[in-house]
Design a protein around this motif. Structure first.
Motif, PDB file in Angstrom:
ATOM      1  N   ALA A  16       0.804  -1.227   0.000  1.00  0.00           N
ATOM      2  CA  ALA A  16       0.000   0.000   0.000  1.00  0.00           C
ATOM      3  C   ALA A  16       0.833   1.272   0.000  1.00  0.00           C
ATOM      4  N   TYR A  17       2.155   1.165   0.163  1.00  0.00           N
ATOM      5  CA  TYR A  17       2.970   2.360   0.397  1.00  0.00           C
ATOM      6  C   TYR A  17       2.804   3.410  -0.703  1.00  0.00           C
ATOM      7  N   SER A  18       2.871   2.985  -1.963  1.00  0.00           N
ATOM      8  CA  SER A  18       2.782   3.958  -3.055  1.00  0.00           C
ATOM      9  C   SER A  18       1.398   4.601  -3.112  1.00  0.00           C
ATOM     10  N   LEU A  19       0.376   3.873  -2.690  1.00  0.00           N
ATOM     11  CA  LEU A  19      -0.971   4.436  -2.662  1.00  0.00           C
ATOM     12  C   LEU A  19      -1.089   5.492  -1.564  1.00  0.00           C
ATOM     13  N   GLY A  65       3.134  -7.344  -6.242  1.00  0.00           N
ATOM     14  CA  GLY A  65       1.913  -6.698  -5.784  1.00  0.00           C
ATOM     15  C   GLY A  65       2.102  -5.203  -5.577  1.00  0.00           C
ATOM     16  N   ARG A  66       3.234  -4.820  -5.027  1.00  0.00           N
ATOM     17  CA  ARG A  66       3.518  -3.401  -4.816  1.00  0.00           C
ATOM     18  C   ARG A  66       3.565  -2.645  -6.144  1.00  0.00           C
ATOM     19  N   ALA A  67       4.031  -3.335  -7.206  1.00  0.00           N
ATOM     20  CA  ALA A  67       4.108  -2.693  -8.525  1.00  0.00           C
ATOM     21  C   ALA A  67       2.731  -2.576  -9.172  1.00  0.00           C
ATOM     22  N   ILE A  68       1.945  -3.665  -9.152  1.00  0.00           N
ATOM     23  CA  ILE A  68       0.699  -3.644  -9.919  1.00  0.00           C
ATOM     24  C   ILE A  68      -0.430  -2.944  -9.183  1.00  0.00           C
ATOM     25  N   VAL A  69      -0.304  -2.721  -7.861  1.00  0.00           N
ATOM     26  CA  VAL A  69      -1.380  -2.061  -7.129  1.00  0.00           C
ATOM     27  C   VAL A  69      -1.570  -0.633  -7.626  1.00  0.00           C
ATOM     28  N   ARG A  70      -0.542  -0.059  -8.233  1.00  0.00           N
ATOM     29  CA  ARG A  70      -0.638   1.308  -8.771  1.00  0.00           C
ATOM     30  C   ARG A  70      -1.383   1.342 -10.099  1.00  0.00           C
ATOM     31  N   GLU A  71      -1.708   0.161 -10.634  1.00  0.00           N
ATOM     32  CA  GLU A  71      -2.386   0.036 -11.924  1.00  0.00           C
ATOM     33  C   GLU A  71      -1.629   0.780 -13.021  1.00  0.00           C
ATOM     34  N   PRO A  72      -0.354   0.397 -13.231  1.00  0.00           N
ATOM     35  CA  PRO A  72       0.456   1.063 -14.250  1.00  0.00           C
ATOM     36  C   PRO A  72       0.057   0.608 -15.648  1.00  0.00           C
ATOM     37  N   SER A  73       0.352   1.456 -16.639  1.00  0.00           N
ATOM     38  CA  SER A  73       0.124   1.052 -18.027  1.00  0.00           C
ATOM     39  C   SER A  73       1.306   0.255 -18.557  1.00  0.00           C
ATOM     40  N   VAL A  74       2.468   0.390 -17.893  1.00  0.00           N
ATOM     41  CA  VAL A  74       3.689  -0.322 -18.273  1.00  0.00           C
ATOM     42  C   VAL A  74       4.279  -0.970 -17.033  1.00  0.00           C
ATOM     43  N   LEU A  75       4.588  -2.259 -17.125  1.00  0.00           N
ATOM     44  CA  LEU A  75       5.143  -3.017 -16.006  1.00  0.00           C
ATOM     45  C   LEU A  75       6.501  -3.565 -16.411  1.00  0.00           C
ATOM     46  N   LEU A  76       7.535  -3.283 -15.619  1.00  0.00           N
ATOM     47  CA  LEU A  76       8.909  -3.631 -15.949  1.00  0.00           C
ATOM     48  C   LEU A  76       9.475  -4.598 -14.911  1.00  0.00           C
ATOM     49  N   PHE A  77      10.187  -5.634 -15.395  1.00  0.00           N
ATOM     50  CA  PHE A  77      10.804  -6.630 -14.513  1.00  0.00           C
ATOM     51  C   PHE A  77      12.290  -6.735 -14.838  1.00  0.00           C
TER      52      PHE A  77
END
Length: 372
Positions: free
Chosen positions: A105-108, A153-165
């Motif tokens: 939840a931190y970024s939220l 989970g921390r990355a996708i909770v922000r609902e990004p349009s681009v996801l990088l690994f």
């Protein structure tokens, strides 16, 4: 249930992208198009520039030249937080003093979302990743695979349009890597974000990617589907890098009637003249004791890998090939052995550039060469 970003996944456009450090060029001019919602894997050996390329896309490294677009937005001069992307790192980078819930939840919280909305979003992501029963734990109480799921989970909770690994599975053992590959593929199917995944592991690339961008010394060797890259490699580098065991590559010379290895036998009829590199995958070679039209070989070594065997054979003249045989193959090693190289499974490469010569064996009398 697909998350909101699925409907607004942004394609990534790289145009004339370059990167230099103190005058040393790491990535020469590079251009590529990654479609919205596509899972792209950047694959290559250590030091080829794949993490540098990913960091430029993320905004963690400034570009030396060229442009990066997410959809219609030019982003190469934007801070990472303004690009609308999220990144998952190799080392998880979790806050050790925070619970799983607080890590996700931190970024939220930083973005100013209410506690109610934070709880709703974290709850959806935790359910998707199988973390619902772990939300009160600290990272030190989790396994490696669980920590990686928290990082995702921390990355996708922000609902990004681009996801990088960036090599997210490197710290996991073999079984966990296998399990996480399945989870990542399912995750991508659910959320639909444009995904760029960096790895040096060809198995990860072949099993996860819609398309693979093979990078070598900062240059794109081939950008295509896993099937095309495996069966129609654009260069000798790709042919050797993809496959286990890798493709057999032999130096051959054409005299107008056929291609033969130096001081060795004729391998295939051909009207070509000059020096070339001939390739064939180990599983495409036929090996046996009763092949009347075969090429004689000597058995050098046999590896029993359980599900299959890998046999090394030597041609007259000293050149060696590896042959993959299915489990239970009856090979009488006491008899004279022969190989057959199916013409439609052969690949031909230029000796200098290493580029593939397309349609090299479709017509013995063909003069025209289609270069990649």
């Amino acid at each position: 249930m697909r998350m909101a970003q699925a409907s607004r996944a942004a394609g990534i456009s790289l145009a004339g992208l370059t990167k230099s450090y103190d005058g040393t060029v790491v990535i020469p001019e590079l251009s590529a198009e990654m479609a919205g919602g596509e899972f792209t894997v950047i694959l290559g050996p250590s030091g080829c520039g794949k993490s540098t390329l990913l960091n430029m896309i993320a905004g963690l490294e400034p570009v030396s030249g060229g442009t990066i677009r997410f959809g219609e937005r030019e982003v190469q001069d934007l801070e990472p937080k303004h690009r609308g992307c999220a990144m998952v790192f190799q080392n998880y980078a979790l806050y050790p003093h925070m619970s799983v819930f607080r890590n996700i939840a931190y970024s939220l919280k930083v973005a100013g979302l209410s506690e109610v909305e934070q709880s709703e979003r974290v709850g959806r992501v935790a359910k998707m990743l199988g973390l619902t029963d772990l939300l009160d734990r600290k990272p030190s109480q989790l396994s490696g695979g669980q920590r990686q799921r928290v990082a995702i989970g921390r990355a996708i909770v922000r609902e990004p349009s681009v996801l990088l690994f960036d090599e997210p599975l490197s710290n996991l053992d073999a079984q966990l890597r296998h399990d996480m590959r399945i989870e990542l593929a399912e995750l991508h199917r659910r959320i639909g974000a444009t995904t760029v995944f960096v790895t040096h592991d060809q198995v990860e690339a072949m099993t996860l990617a819609d398309r693979i961008l093979v990078l070598n010394k900062g240059r794109i060797e081939q950008f295509d589907t896993p099937r095309e890259i495996y069966h129609r490699p654009a260069s000798e580098f790709v042919a050797r890098f993809i496959g286990a065991p890798p493709m057999n590559i032999l130096s051959v010379t054409g005299n107008g009637t056929g291609l033969r290895v130096p001081d060795g036998p004729l391998l295939v009829p051909s009207s070509r003249r000059g020096d070339f590199r001939l390739g064939i995958r180990p599983e495409d070679v036929t090996l046996g004791a009763r092949l009347p039209d075969g090429i004689p070989v000597t058995l050098v070594h046999r590896e029993d890998l359980g599900s299959h065997n890998v046999v090394t054979v030597r041609l007259d003249g000293g050149a060696e090939l590896r042959v993959t045989l299915p489990f239970g193959s009856d090979l009488d090693e006491s008899r004279h052995l022969f190989i057959v190289l199916p013409r439609h499974r052969l690949h031909l490469f230029e000796p200098g550039s290493g580029r593939a010569i397309r349609n090299a064996f479709e017509d013995i009398g063909a003069r025209k060469e289609e270069h990649v």
